[in-house]
Design a protein around this motif. Sequence first.
Motif, PDB file in Angstrom:
ATOM      1  N   THR A   5       9.077  16.558  30.369  1.00 29.88           N
ATOM      2  CA  THR A   5       9.613  17.960  30.007  1.00 29.88           C
ATOM      3  C   THR A   5       8.701  18.702  29.454  1.00 29.88           C
ATOM      4  O   THR A   5       7.718  18.425  28.951  1.00 29.88           O
ATOM      5  N   GLU A   7       8.919  20.310  26.584  1.00 29.97           N
ATOM      6  CA  GLU A   7       8.289  20.002  25.171  1.00 29.97           C
ATOM      7  C   GLU A   7       7.386  18.819  24.996  1.00 29.97           C
ATOM      8  O   GLU A   7       6.781  19.078  24.364  1.00 29.97           O
ATOM      9  N   ALA A  10       4.173  20.223  25.859  1.00 28.82           N
ATOM     10  CA  ALA A  10       3.645  20.945  24.795  1.00 28.82           C
ATOM     11  C   ALA A  10       3.143  20.178  23.603  1.00 28.82           C
ATOM     12  O   ALA A  10       1.818  20.427  23.166  1.00 28.82           O
ATOM     13  N   TRP A  11       3.742  19.006  23.413  1.00 26.73           N
ATOM     14  CA  TRP A  11       3.007  18.082  22.346  1.00 26.73           C
ATOM     15  C   TRP A  11       1.711  17.565  22.809  1.00 26.73           C
ATOM     16  O   TRP A  11       0.853  17.738  22.194  1.00 26.73           O
ATOM     17  N   ASP A  34       8.105  20.826  14.547  1.00 27.14           N
ATOM     18  CA  ASP A  34       8.816  20.565  15.900  1.00 27.14           C
ATOM     19  C   ASP A  34       8.809  21.597  16.923  1.00 27.14           C
ATOM     20  O   ASP A  34       8.247  22.816  16.825  1.00 27.14           O
ATOM     21  N   ILE A  35       9.032  21.163  18.139  1.00 23.43           N
ATOM     22  CA  ILE A  35       9.221  22.155  19.506  1.00 23.43           C
ATOM     23  C   ILE A  35      10.489  22.037  19.956  1.00 23.43           C
ATOM     24  O   ILE A  35      10.941  20.821  20.321  1.00 23.43           O
ATOM     25  N   ASP A  36      11.069  23.313  20.007  1.00 26.42           N
ATOM     26  CA  ASP A  36      12.494  23.294  20.588  1.00 26.42           C
ATOM     27  C   ASP A  36      12.511  24.213  21.516  1.00 26.42           C
ATOM     28  O   ASP A  36      11.824  25.200  21.493  1.00 26.42           O
ATOM     29  N   GLY A  37      13.554  23.660  22.540  1.00 28.83           N
ATOM     30  CA  GLY A  37      13.863  24.459  23.763  1.00 28.83           C
ATOM     31  C   GLY A  37      14.781  25.471  23.380  1.00 28.83           C
ATOM     32  O   GLY A  37      15.676  25.144  22.780  1.00 28.83           O
ATOM     33  N   LEU A  42       9.852  27.721  24.689  1.00 29.03           N
ATOM     34  CA  LEU A  42       9.813  26.994  23.975  1.00 29.03           C
ATOM     35  C   LEU A  42       9.347  27.417  22.571  1.00 29.03           C
ATOM     36  O   LEU A  42       8.556  28.453  22.435  1.00 29.03           O
ATOM     37  N   VAL A  44       7.543  26.742  18.885  1.00 24.87           N
ATOM     38  CA  VAL A  44       6.757  25.719  18.236  1.00 24.87           C
ATOM     39  C   VAL A  44       6.627  26.204  16.795  1.00 24.87           C
ATOM     40  O   VAL A  44       6.367  27.255  16.430  1.00 24.87           O
ATOM     41  N   CYS A  75       9.221  29.052  31.737  1.00 22.59           N
ATOM     42  CA  CYS A  75       9.056  28.631  30.402  1.00 22.59           C
ATOM     43  C   CYS A  75       8.025  28.874  29.681  1.00 22.59           C
ATOM     44  O   CYS A  75       6.818  28.364  29.828  1.00 22.59           O
ATOM     45  N   ALA A  77       5.851  29.544  25.817  1.00 20.03           N
ATOM     46  CA  ALA A  77       6.110  28.978  24.433  1.00 20.03           C
ATOM     47  C   ALA A  77       5.784  30.148  23.653  1.00 20.03           C
ATOM     48  O   ALA A  77       4.621  30.875  23.697  1.00 20.03           O
TER      49      ALA A  77
END
Lengths: 105, 426
Positions: A5, A7, A10-11, A34-37, A42, A44, A75, A77
């Motif tokens: 994913t 997310e 990104a992590w 946290d990281i949200d879509g 994204l 962050v 996508c 971020a």
Amino acid sequence: MTPNTPEAAAWDALTQVIDPETELSIVNMGLVYDIDGTPDGLLVRLTLTHPSCPMGELIVQQAEKALAAISTPACSARIELTFDPPWTPDLITPEGRRQLDRAGD
Amino acid sequence: MISPGGGRLLPASIPFRFLAAALVFHLIGWTALAAGAPLLAATVGGLGLPLAGLHLMTLGVLTVTAMGAGFQLLPVAIQADLPAVWPCRLASWLLLPGVAVLNWGMMTADLVELALGGSAVALALVIFAVTVGLALRRTDRSKPQVRLIVRHLWAALACLVTLAVLGLALLGDFAHGYLDDHRTVAAIHLVVACYGFLGLLAAGFVQVLVPMFALVAPQAERPATIVLATAIAALIAAAAGAFVPAAVIGLGTACLHVHGMVGLMRRRNRRNLGTSFLLVRLSWVMLPVSLAVGLLLALDLLPSWGPPLFALTAIGGWLLSLVLGMLQRILPFLAAIHAARAAQRIPKVSELSTGPILRIQTSAHVMALVTVGTGMVLDIDWLIRVGALTGAAGAAAFIIYAIDLYLRIENLPRARSAAIMRKTGS
């Protein structure tokens, strides 16, 4: 294994960003809240150990670079720097604590 | 987006010129003490090598470091910009040659050099006080940690103005002899400089630096404020010439401060803090020790080596150990930040630390304190000289470390270019 994913990607990317003082990743330091879509990509939520951390500007720049490397036209971020709630040492992950215990100077 | 503290960093040349000068004055200071060893054990003040050696440490090392680190880190710690960068440069142009000329004047008893050097130093101190004071007025007092540091800084700046006025009065007295009791005024000047300006500045700094390096939640605002209030009470008593009550209150305050710091260290998440924190811990031991010596001195219970031993424990044992310990930590930290700006890569702080040299410097500093102190008490000149030369060797080791650090930073962008060239095969 490739993260499946955006997310997770990104992590993974933020795990490569190292706090130069402690030499822990910013994820293990507990700086990534946290990281949200979102519909725009994204989001962050990132903090610093202290609002006036001298390393802060550089850590944010490195995080932006890491996220840019995994961004796609579909996508992207972006980082929101927040101090609510403020960072405390309790946020260091168990892996981060193990690394600190092992670390020598 | 909220701006992080890195945006408030000054050009690297400003803090590093102060810190480099402090390292050189450190070496000259120990060398002057070695040269003045026969005079040191029973010095009662007055112009000469011991007074110059003392001021090379207090002004040359401690104040110059406080100013360099202060201009760089205080805006970051209080989250408020300095009004401008030019006063920092102007202060450096006045302070660094001013300290050299003033100390030369103290060594040679030259009144013109005393006047010129003293005026330049006093002007630099006023510029520092006004610049930091203007930044303090812009702070956001809603944050407890900022409030705590700001209170320490206002108190330190008040002491700075007081000590500068007293210092100029003492210099003038060497030429015109208008003070009834030069020794008492000199003692107040020393106490306000060490425990007032430098001590309160250090107490404010450690509220930020110890939690940052040890990874621990900061001290609560209330106990730290109580410590500050009692410290101010002790300083007021000292300024009034009541040295016994001042030393008693100061000793209690010091124990409370050290108790707070020990609490932080017990809760820390980072176990290994390196040799730098050996010096910091030593400083926390020497703070109450210096006040205990000061109390005995105020009670007139010490012989002729009492005053120099008090200066050694307060300046060498407490303040110099703290400043050297923090410098061991701050120099690579600041260098990493500034190097990252130039090289577009953040070097790890450990890449910029050189363990063996810093261990040599730490050992030499501790040995120098013990040897000089023993030499004073036993009245053995050659032992004081050996101790001071050991301190000079430690100071030289720190200079070697700083040069090595500079070369590592200079090589970072080149190393990166070389890596790119290897990758592209050009």
